[in-house]
Design a protein around this motif. Sequence first.
Motif, PDB file in Angstrom:
ATOM      1  N   VAL A 129       0.818  -1.204   0.000  1.00  0.00           N
ATOM      2  CA  VAL A 129       0.000   0.000   0.000  1.00  0.00           C
ATOM      3  C   VAL A 129       0.857   1.262   0.000  1.00  0.00           C
ATOM      4  N   LEU A 130       2.064   1.195   0.582  1.00  0.00           N
ATOM      5  CA  LEU A 130       2.946   2.363   0.581  1.00  0.00           C
ATOM      6  C   LEU A 130       3.424   2.688  -0.823  1.00  0.00           C
ATOM      7  N   ASN A 131       3.737   1.645  -1.579  1.00  0.00           N
ATOM      8  CA  ASN A 131       4.127   1.869  -2.971  1.00  0.00           C
ATOM      9  C   ASN A 131       2.989   2.508  -3.756  1.00  0.00           C
ATOM     10  N   ARG A 132       1.768   2.041  -3.467  1.00  0.00           N
ATOM     11  CA  ARG A 132       0.598   2.563  -4.175  1.00  0.00           C
ATOM     12  C   ARG A 132       0.386   4.047  -3.851  1.00  0.00           C
ATOM     13  N   ALA A 133       0.534   4.409  -2.576  1.00  0.00           N
ATOM     14  CA  ALA A 133       0.376   5.812  -2.186  1.00  0.00           C
ATOM     15  C   ALA A 133       1.439   6.682  -2.850  1.00  0.00           C
ATOM     16  N   ALA A 134       2.667   6.172  -2.886  1.00  0.00           N
ATOM     17  CA  ALA A 134       3.763   6.947  -3.493  1.00  0.00           C
ATOM     18  C   ALA A 134       3.530   7.149  -4.983  1.00  0.00           C
TER      19      ALA A 134
END
Length: 844
Positions: A106-111
């Motif tokens: 999910v962090l990659n997606r937010a970035a």
Amino acid sequence: MTAAAPSGVVTFLFTDVEGSTRRWEADADAMRAALAAHDEVLRQVIEAQGGFVFKHTGDGVCAAFASPRAAVDAAVAAQTELQLPVRMGLATGEAELREGDYFGAVLNRAARVMAAGHGGQILLADSTASLLSGVDLVDLGPRRLRDLPTPVGVFQVCAPGLRTEFPPLQALDASPGNLRTPVTSFIGRESELDEVQAAVKAHRLVTLTGVGGVITQQPDKTVSESVAAALEGRARLLVFDNAEHVRDAAADLIEAILARSSTVRILATSREGLGVADEQLWPVPSLDVGAGIDSAAVDLFVERARSVVPDFSLANPDEAVAVVEICRRLDGIPLAIELAASRMASMTASEVRDRLHQRFRLLVGSRRGVARHQTLRNAVAWSYDHLDNAERALLQRCSVFAGGFDLQSACAVGGSDDVDDYAILDLLDALVRKSLLVADRSAGRTQFSMLETIRQFAEEQLVASGAATEARNAHARHFARRETDILALWNSPHQREAYTWFSAELANLRTAFKWAADHGDLDVAATIATYAAFLGLRVEIYEPITWAEQLIKPARSVNHPRLAALYVMASQCHTTGRIEDAVGYSDAALTVKGSGRDEVPDGIQSWLSAAYLYIGQPDRYVELCRARLSSDRENDAVIQAYLVLALTVAGVGDEAMAAAIGMIDTAEATDDPWTLSWALFAYGFAFRHVEPGRALQAVRRGLVIAQQSGNRANESHLAICLSALEAQHGDPLAAFDYLMLAIRNFQDSGHAANMRVALAMLTVLFDRLARCEAAATIAGFAFSPLTAAFPEFGTAITHLREVLGEATYESLARKGETMTTAAIAAYAYDQIDEARTELNAVSK
């Protein structure tokens, strides 16, 4: 109050200042102030909504919220107050909280959602948008975002006070085309993807070229299917993968397609270009290894290793080092790295590293697919088998080079009476175009090289052909023959070019020397050892001294003409602290020279017996310099400079200054930067106490000449002398700069004896500044028969004994004496930094 870090399902807010680099470059002070205000706004609004800031990214923050609505409200509040153009991205999902940081997809997606936006824009992933109510959102549709395998639904937040119109999202085409979803991740090619995308937009045909295993085959439909789709108007980009084995047929088909359609663009991969009009070649490099454990190559190794050993990690420092070395020795070739990583199922990384000398037997895999990607040997052989006989022969013979080679060297090793230079050049050009050689033009002259994997394969073929001995003999003889022209280049205003050549060819010189020495070719080995040591000493590279030492016994047994020269070169081992051995070689050289059996070549006679200075016998060196000066067989300025130095060290300053008369004029006439800078050093050293102004002027000039001409050894000596003059008659802060230069040079090169000289001058400076404990500690390491001859060093030690007391001085000096070279250097740097801070504070 700072909220607790949420866990489980978390909404993440990522922010970034758009165009921050440009703003920093334009007005750093204004950007610094604006960023401080930016940080304060974000901190306040995030805390107000119960968010938790877990990371700062330089120009942005990463925050976590338990509530999606709270995250959106924080973003809106921030955008209405921020003065800088900040883009924001939000995504919701499960993440693992570990030691104050979060991990999860999910962090990659937010970035990536954030990166798609523009300054002032708030974007949400569909995972967040689906959890909200009462928020005005604009559905921007599914978007393909970089590094994410499937499209993401993206929404824009609308709220009073926020802009509503923005340029198109910075996302990939929403339609992924008809390429199959990749089954493995794509690592280390982010910048290349952007560049290829730009190339495809600018050119109708772009061909990616590279060595086997760098461009790996991707599943795709057949060419005929692609052509049919293009003719039906449904395709804008065609991919031709691995076209080298059908190069002519592929080129014909591509020309036909481009002639019939103005909308089609083609991306091809091949070991060499297709030769089609308007083709843009784009060489695909190996993966980066320079960043070590943080490099793309290591990332690929780790991910592929985890596919066979799920708990594989780099927690063990030794294994981490081994993985970095594996990636480096495999030249960053993705296929080779993947095959090495697959060995983690039954080996450690250290075990794989230790067997890489047999890489073609080691790197075989169990993967299914095309045969050439199942082993490293097959991948390289695929390229090799597409060469013609002349190309194969030259590639084989060029495998004897270490590090690289130029056209002249290639002709010496690969040419014959019936093959001229232009024929060799044509073959080299073909091998470069076929991605088996790399051409580097950055240094102003073309230098060719092979990836080590290619070189080892070609070397195997050379041995199998029976031509290895002939090629290696030619290689060694070529580098022996270079002595005359390289030393002629050195003995001119173009000395830096000689040093550049030496540094670039050191690996070849090493290989050539070892082959000649191991196979009894004493003439070739002695020639290489002599002139390599001559050049190496001037740039503080001392390895060739050991080559000369290796040859003394066989040269003595046959009374070889270069025996005395080898002794002189061997006597320079005092540079690495082997003073006793250096004196022994000097004595032997004098015996050989005195017998009349040998003469030391011009240019190195002045070095004979310099080791006597390091054992406190300058008078002996004075006698030898005077004898050589009277023989008039060598450059008078060089011998004159050594005589001046020896007399100064011997404590007869009046004689030294008298001997210096006319020395600089004589050196000027040589048009030789080394001689002139050395003469200026000798002059400054002799006159430093009597005429410090003239000495300072001479040494400053000498340093400029040494640095401009690449004479690093002279640079180091001049820096020491200049530090002493600046400390007493100029600028103490400048004195520290010069001492740091000298200490760093001597530490890097391993010149232990002269490092003591630099530290002796630092002792003197610290004593003058009343930094007595540091001075006494450094003096313990710096003391030697040579430094004991410097009156200012002796005066400083006497003063330190008086101030500190005998017991304290001896204790501190013993501490310094027992330090390693690395430890004393680190200690000296720290003490210099402290002293600089104090001097700067006083000057303000």
